[in-house]
Write a protein that holds these residues in place. Structure first.
Motif, PDB file in Angstrom:
ATOM      1  N   ARG A  85       3.268  -1.306   4.614  1.00 24.98           N
ATOM      2  CA  ARG A  85       1.853  -1.508   4.805  1.00 24.98           C
ATOM      3  C   ARG A  85       1.422  -2.394   3.777  1.00 24.98           C
ATOM      4  O   ARG A  85       1.714  -1.877   2.436  1.00 24.98           O
ATOM      5  CB  ARG A  85       0.999  -0.255   5.167  1.00 24.98           C
ATOM      6  CG  ARG A  85      -0.171  -0.814   5.584  1.00 24.98           C
ATOM      7  CD  ARG A  85      -0.543  -0.114   6.698  1.00 24.98           C
ATOM      8  NE  ARG A  85      -1.918  -0.980   7.317  1.00 24.98           N
ATOM      9  CZ  ARG A  85      -3.012  -0.494   7.858  1.00 24.98           C
ATOM     10  NH1 ARG A  85      -3.060   1.059   7.616  1.00 24.98           N
ATOM     11  NH2 ARG A  85      -3.864  -1.005   8.029  1.00 24.98           N
ATOM     12  N   VAL A 143       0.901  -1.165  -0.148  1.00 26.89           N
ATOM     13  CA  VAL A 143       0.088  -0.215   0.125  1.00 26.89           C
ATOM     14  C   VAL A 143       0.944   1.275  -0.201  1.00 26.89           C
ATOM     15  O   VAL A 143       0.724   2.277  -0.783  1.00 26.89           O
ATOM     16  CB  VAL A 143      -0.764   0.013   1.431  1.00 26.89           C
ATOM     17  CG1 VAL A 143      -1.845   1.166   1.175  1.00 26.89           C
ATOM     18  CG2 VAL A 143      -1.932  -1.170   1.322  1.00 26.89           C
ATOM     19  N   ARG A 144       1.887   1.297   0.872  1.00 29.55           N
ATOM     20  CA  ARG A 144       2.770   2.397   1.077  1.00 29.55           C
ATOM     21  C   ARG A 144       3.727   2.261   1.969  1.00 29.55           C
ATOM     22  O   ARG A 144       3.862   1.329   2.719  1.00 29.55           O
ATOM     23  CB  ARG A 144       1.677   3.647   1.702  1.00 29.55           C
ATOM     24  CG  ARG A 144       1.248   3.468   3.021  1.00 29.55           C
ATOM     25  CD  ARG A 144       0.415   4.629   3.701  1.00 29.55           C
ATOM     26  NE  ARG A 144      -0.237   4.188   4.709  1.00 29.55           N
ATOM     27  CZ  ARG A 144       0.300   4.278   5.967  1.00 29.55           C
ATOM     28  NH1 ARG A 144       1.370   4.681   6.249  1.00 29.55           N
ATOM     29  NH2 ARG A 144      -0.388   4.118   7.087  1.00 29.55           N
ATOM     30  N   ALA A 181      -1.909  -4.707   1.915  1.00 25.22           N
ATOM     31  CA  ALA A 181      -3.231  -4.665   1.772  1.00 25.22           C
ATOM     32  C   ALA A 181      -3.873  -5.610   2.756  1.00 25.22           C
ATOM     33  O   ALA A 181      -4.664  -5.424   3.572  1.00 25.22           O
ATOM     34  CB  ALA A 181      -3.873  -4.800   0.449  1.00 25.22           C
ATOM     35  N   VAL A 238      -1.242   8.417 -10.083  1.00 24.79           N
ATOM     36  CA  VAL A 238      -1.877   7.537 -10.088  1.00 24.79           C
ATOM     37  C   VAL A 238      -2.426   6.931 -11.433  1.00 24.79           C
ATOM     38  O   VAL A 238      -2.775   5.515 -11.708  1.00 24.79           O
ATOM     39  CB  VAL A 238      -3.667   7.575  -9.387  1.00 24.79           C
ATOM     40  CG1 VAL A 238      -3.261   7.826  -7.965  1.00 24.79           C
ATOM     41  CG2 VAL A 238      -4.306   8.730 -10.073  1.00 24.79           C
ATOM     42  N   ASP A 239      -2.213   7.655 -12.441  1.00 18.16           N
ATOM     43  CA  ASP A 239      -2.498   7.236 -13.833  1.00 18.16           C
ATOM     44  C   ASP A 239      -1.499   5.998 -14.373  1.00 18.16           C
ATOM     45  O   ASP A 239      -0.420   5.824 -14.122  1.00 18.16           O
ATOM     46  CB  ASP A 239      -2.441   8.208 -14.914  1.00 18.16           C
ATOM     47  CG  ASP A 239      -3.567   9.250 -14.762  1.00 18.16           C
ATOM     48  OD1 ASP A 239      -4.688   8.967 -14.261  1.00 18.16           O
ATOM     49  OD2 ASP A 239      -3.732  10.467 -15.345  1.00 18.16           O
ATOM     50  N   PRO A 240      -2.200   4.803 -14.870  1.00 20.27           N
ATOM     51  CA  PRO A 240      -1.592   3.894 -15.295  1.00 20.27           C
ATOM     52  C   PRO A 240      -0.329   4.048 -16.273  1.00 20.27           C
ATOM     53  O   PRO A 240       0.611   3.376 -16.298  1.00 20.27           O
ATOM     54  CB  PRO A 240      -2.604   2.608 -15.883  1.00 20.27           C
ATOM     55  CG  PRO A 240      -3.895   3.281 -15.704  1.00 20.27           C
ATOM     56  CD  PRO A 240      -3.744   4.738 -15.246  1.00 20.27           C
ATOM     57  N   PRO A 254      -6.275   0.235   3.279  1.00 15.09           N
ATOM     58  CA  PRO A 254      -7.449  -0.396   3.180  1.00 15.09           C
ATOM     59  C   PRO A 254      -8.482  -0.391   4.376  1.00 15.09           C
ATOM     60  O   PRO A 254      -9.930  -0.482   4.294  1.00 15.09           O
ATOM     61  CB  PRO A 254      -7.112  -1.802   2.800  1.00 15.09           C
ATOM     62  CG  PRO A 254      -5.724  -1.896   3.052  1.00 15.09           C
ATOM     63  CD  PRO A 254      -5.056  -0.450   3.245  1.00 15.09           C
ATOM     64  N   GLU A 286      -0.585  21.248 -13.716  1.00 13.00           N
ATOM     65  CA  GLU A 286       0.095  19.743 -13.387  1.00 13.00           C
ATOM     66  C   GLU A 286      -0.263  18.902 -14.464  1.00 13.00           C
ATOM     67  O   GLU A 286       0.380  17.608 -14.470  1.00 13.00           O
ATOM     68  CB  GLU A 286      -0.435  19.466 -12.178  1.00 13.00           C
ATOM     69  CG  GLU A 286       0.422  18.172 -11.653  1.00 13.00           C
ATOM     70  CD  GLU A 286      -0.210  17.660 -10.153  1.00 13.00           C
ATOM     71  OE1 GLU A 286      -0.430  18.519  -9.366  1.00 13.00           O
ATOM     72  OE2 GLU A 286      -0.420  16.353 -10.123  1.00 13.00           O
ATOM     73  N   LYS A 334       1.836   4.682  -3.574  1.00 17.73           N
ATOM     74  CA  LYS A 334       0.489   5.323  -2.992  1.00 17.73           C
ATOM     75  C   LYS A 334      -0.065   6.270  -3.597  1.00 17.73           C
ATOM     76  O   LYS A 334      -1.164   6.901  -3.336  1.00 17.73           O
ATOM     77  CB  LYS A 334       0.911   5.920  -1.395  1.00 17.73           C
ATOM     78  CG  LYS A 334       1.708   7.011  -1.429  1.00 17.73           C
ATOM     79  CD  LYS A 334       1.958   7.492   0.027  1.00 17.73           C
ATOM     80  CE  LYS A 334       2.977   8.473   0.109  1.00 17.73           C
ATOM     81  NZ  LYS A 334       4.590   8.112  -0.467  1.00 17.73           N
ATOM     82  N   TYR A 354       3.434  15.835  -7.035  1.00 14.01           N
ATOM     83  CA  TYR A 354       2.234  15.908  -7.788  1.00 14.01           C
ATOM     84  C   TYR A 354       1.651  14.106  -7.836  1.00 14.01           C
ATOM     85  O   TYR A 354       2.094  13.386  -7.205  1.00 14.01           O
ATOM     86  CB  TYR A 354       2.731  16.121  -9.230  1.00 14.01           C
ATOM     87  CG  TYR A 354       3.644  15.283  -9.881  1.00 14.01           C
ATOM     88  CD1 TYR A 354       3.554  14.020 -10.426  1.00 14.01           C
ATOM     89  CD2 TYR A 354       5.163  15.544  -9.497  1.00 14.01           C
ATOM     90  CE1 TYR A 354       4.651  13.525 -10.974  1.00 14.01           C
ATOM     91  CE2 TYR A 354       6.153  15.198 -10.161  1.00 14.01           C
ATOM     92  CZ  TYR A 354       6.136  13.852 -10.835  1.00 14.01           C
ATOM     93  OH  TYR A 354       7.111  13.172 -11.128  1.00 14.01           O
ATOM     94  N   LEU A 355       0.543  14.141  -8.435  1.00  8.13           N
ATOM     95  CA  LEU A 355      -0.283  12.644  -8.408  1.00  8.13           C
ATOM     96  C   LEU A 355       0.200  12.024  -9.460  1.00  8.13           C
ATOM     97  O   LEU A 355       0.471  12.364 -10.691  1.00  8.13           O
ATOM     98  CB  LEU A 355      -1.914  13.414  -8.692  1.00  8.13           C
ATOM     99  CG  LEU A 355      -2.776  12.169  -8.345  1.00  8.13           C
ATOM    100  CD1 LEU A 355      -2.881  11.778  -6.898  1.00  8.13           C
ATOM    101  CD2 LEU A 355      -4.173  12.691  -9.096  1.00  8.13           C
TER     102      LEU A 355
END
Lengths: 328, 328, 328, 328
Positions: free
Chosen positions: B70, B6-7, B72, B269-271, C271, C47, B189, B266-267
């Motif tokens: 951590r 997770v992170r 899941a 999350v995009d695959p 989670p 961004e 994360k 910055y973010l």
């Protein structure tokens, strides 16, 4: 004292490429152009209500044209002329409008070689403080102070204090007896300084300080310079000075003239305000955070113009910052 | 991948004087003490909802106790144990509660010498995010990432990417063919990193990064350290990294362990998020503002504990940052 | 779940005067124009790395064109189409490029009347994050979330949670038994929300939230609007939400569409992250500072487009915020 | 003018529960306690170098004890006594130390009912400006100004301008002829004001304004109050005044006395500085962002003490803010 200086008023910088300098001062620092005449640009900060606080004049040789102070009344100029004559200086007056936007002014090469100007009147200009949508870049607010290298600090301080009525707010001194002052901050307008004097090879301008609204604007200026790949203009900072408590950033303009973005100092209007002494060996005087000062900051300065001959005044004193104990 | 990290979860630092370290982490950085047991302190940031993100353990030898991630679900731990066994590592499990506040956990000395821990459960603790009146000092919010020196960067990156499912967001590479990676940032994360790997004498921890709410909090931390005459804890910054875009400040704790205060990345999350390449010779990767990095930052790191023998893992690789091309 | 939604992706707003809206979004909010086609403008934050997060389409009737979510893989779209068909919805696909910059996409009018779009691919665009010298106005960074009025909150939440895999982070509930949920925040990307649902007359869009770098940028936006005498665009804030902990500012665009500038929430990737419950009578949920919410904020929303008929979907439910217990 | 007022010096507030007030001023606002005597607390901001800028005195009836101004020299006090006697006021002197920390002082109930004090000397106290590690809560820096309701604005302004040498920086005026001033801002120390006068039921204190370092500190104060569930102390703001350009926050202390946290105004030292006129119907004078002012802000004020009788001075004029045209 038969006259009253109000505050640091404006400075003239001689620059080699006016278009290049304009981009730096207008787009990056956010100065507003009040007037443009052949080879000259008259600029003001967004808070300023008068014609100019900075003049850029195109020239083959980059140097300081003059440092100017605003006085309370036109009569003050005559009294000040007498004072400078008692110091053996040659003085002359320029007429209303001879410097665009400015009233009658006294010009003098002071005993330490600095080209000084004093004036009581300047034509008004629109204050853009609340036109936030027009602010650009750093959004510089207003002129705050001048900082100069002088070879004979004690005499020069005496002129500004006793002769011109400035009050000392902070100073740097050696610890050994006899203690020797190395730098002094002097004010008229009620914050830490209108002019600072540092011992060194002079006469030279160390920097011109401009007031910023807050720390965030200074950080944004770094990001803007970084984003534009103009990071080489950043010489020092951002950081927190011990002296003055200011949050600062030092930039070098396209000709190497040094500009300080400055905020967060303190009020000094009380008549019993006591000067703060810093030891010349205390690293916190330079930055409260203990950061080292780059050698260029101690070494480099802008030569100043000899008003009669239009060439830089010859230097005396020492540039050796190590010898002066500033750098180990 | 049969498991999901997770992170970055928490780290354990071994310190020589727990009372001294506590003052640094609690009063200056603003960590909250969840639990204090003999010779150990369990700390969390003001945003954190679990028992600890930082453990300080008193010890004669300062070193990194472990880095923990951590996962899941508890089942992930068994799958990960198998993975590390295929790498030839010795693994063992600790029971629920053996590390206070933590569920069953997998411990392994990874092939590069790092003491790693993986866990799925940690007991809840009160989140103090909105109890602003209780925030102290820097008001550190939460753990963000680990940064490590490794001697064999390519293999180590492969383990984290292919073996453990991390995704690369940025990397530094030489320009000459064959191009060689010098550092890599990897995340789980959804921001720039949970772990970064830099080529160097390893295994060593370079720093632990904690998330801050904003730039103002980081500036205030400098002022607090300066005010307390603890400026020697400031090693580098504040500044803006080119890599990660983060606004940063690097501190050294009383044992020399390096802590980064970090915000404004910055973010990711995009695959299809594509890694950003930086040339190893581009000064803007280090700071967008062109500031020089102090040599100590390139050189110093925290040795890591050998879990079986309770002594630091022996180092290999080179510390010579100049040889590595980082410093000219 | 046979598919994976990554995050809120983009929205389309129908506006009456594209030139006027452009000034608002480009000059004041700082969006970057990626593409301009007849009657449409494709915008992204500084961004963002993809073609658009906001589409403005000129139209006689201002409304929401659609809300779009990014999914992990193209195959997810077919699985989602099946899901919506089981809900009795009519679905259709648009081809790669039919919406400029976007790959194949699933479009559906969901059971609550919202025009939703799902897509896996969007063409890359230059990320201007570090080109700070090009940022304008508020310098909006990226899309963060959507917030909608729905008449049947319980069913709608069930679709997003159980059907689409969103996780609840916070919710508002009445205190009397049986307790009734009044609003819910749901996320996929790891912060507080990608979509929020509020009980009310629906289907309507309450606002689109965009991520800002820091509080200072939000304050500057107020000053820019004030300076430009466009203060009537400010509806609410700046302030600190209790819910989400975000520092916020609500603006109304030239057509009355509501935009939130949003920053400083928290990480929710764990989670076991437990939803936070707020009582519907706790004033701190709205702002931690106790400020009153203007009635327009409770009342007004943007109607949404019926994709087949190009007209607003008819409303049901109640707008009476007083009846709903929001305003005393 | 035969005397020189330097600045607003300090105020005394009578409070019902000194312990409760102390928590508010010390823990939340960050004032430093210089001295505590029976039933009285002498406080200063972190920048201040003198014994007190705020006195809290326990009393059954909350009111304003006095407003005090610092003058340049002790001789000024005698000249000022004469001036107030020409106005028909009874004056008296208190000796050095009668008010702890303060030199000889002139006390007078001015013709408008305000209990005023003038003093030239106050004993020094440690300036904690750079002891950032000791700052608490809002970290209030220094006293900035007083704001008062007066029933006869024109006469009261004349006293402060012509009698006491204050200069007007901004004023609010009706648009219809004959134009009537509704409020006026007057300064001595070189920023927007040391005292402001607003037409209303008087004599009453509207608020005491304290200088803050930056906007971030003001936002943090809101969060601290919100976190401590003391949000009811927030009456108005944060926001940006049109008048003065200040970024502000208005708080009510435990007795309802109003405190303004204030920053980001501008320099006014120039002798030709021209007052700014605001129309009484311009909403931007109140906040540049167009926010509505709560009715309590227009209505409530602190009654002032009659020095001879230790009871509140009776009020005259109107409190009806609607009648005065402030609220529609």
């Amino acid at each position: 004292m038969p006259y009253s200086i109000v505050r640091a008023g404006h400075a003239e910088l001689l620059v080699r490429d006016l278009a290049l300098s304009r981009r730096f001062y207008e787009d990056i620092l956010g100065f507003v152009v009040t007037e443009e005449s052949e080879g000259r640009l008259f600029l003001r900060g967004v808070e300023e209500r008068h014609h100019h606080s900075l003049v850029l004049t195109e020239s083959d040789v980059p140097m300081l044209g003059h440092l100017a102070f605003r006085v309370a009344e036109d009569d003050d100029l005559d009294a000040m002329a007498s004072y400078f004559q008692t110091l053996g200086c040659h003085v002359h007056f320029i007429e209303d409008g001879e410097e665009p936007g400015q009233g009658r002014a006294l010009r003098v090469q002071d005993p330490f070689g600095f080209p000084l100007e004093f004036y009581a009147e300047m034509s008004p200009a629109e204050c853009l403080l609340q036109k936030y949508h027009l602010h650009k870049g750093a959004g510089v607010r207003r002129l705050d102070h001048f900082n100069c290298f002088v070879s004979d600090l004690a005499s020069c301080e005496a002129m500004w204090r006793e002769g011109l009525g400035f009050r000392v707010t902070e100073y740097v001194e050696t610890d050994e007896e006899p203690r020797v002052k190395k730098a002094v901050w002097l004010q008229r307008k009620g914050n830490v300084h209108d002019i600072a004097l540092m011992e060194g090879r002079g006469p030279r301008l160390h920097h011109i300080g401009f007031w910023m609204d807050d720390i965030g604007s200074i950080i944004r200026t770094c990001d803007i310079l970084g984003g534009a790949e103009m990071h080489e203009h950043i010489e020092r900072g951002p950081g927190r000075h011990g002296i003055s408590n200011a949050f600062f950033l030092y930039l070098r303009d396209p000709d190497g003239h040094r500009i300080e973005l400055y905020t967060s100092d303190y009020l000094t209007v009380d008549p019993d305000h006591r000067p703060i002494r810093w030891s010349a060996t205390d690293p916190r005087r330079q930055t409260l955070w203990g950061h080292q000062t780059p050698e260029s900051w101690w070494r480099d300065g802008t030569v100043v113009m000899d008003w009669e001959r239009n060439v830089p005044v010859e230097l005396c004193g020492t540039t050796d910052a190590r010898a002066a104990g500033y750098i180990k």
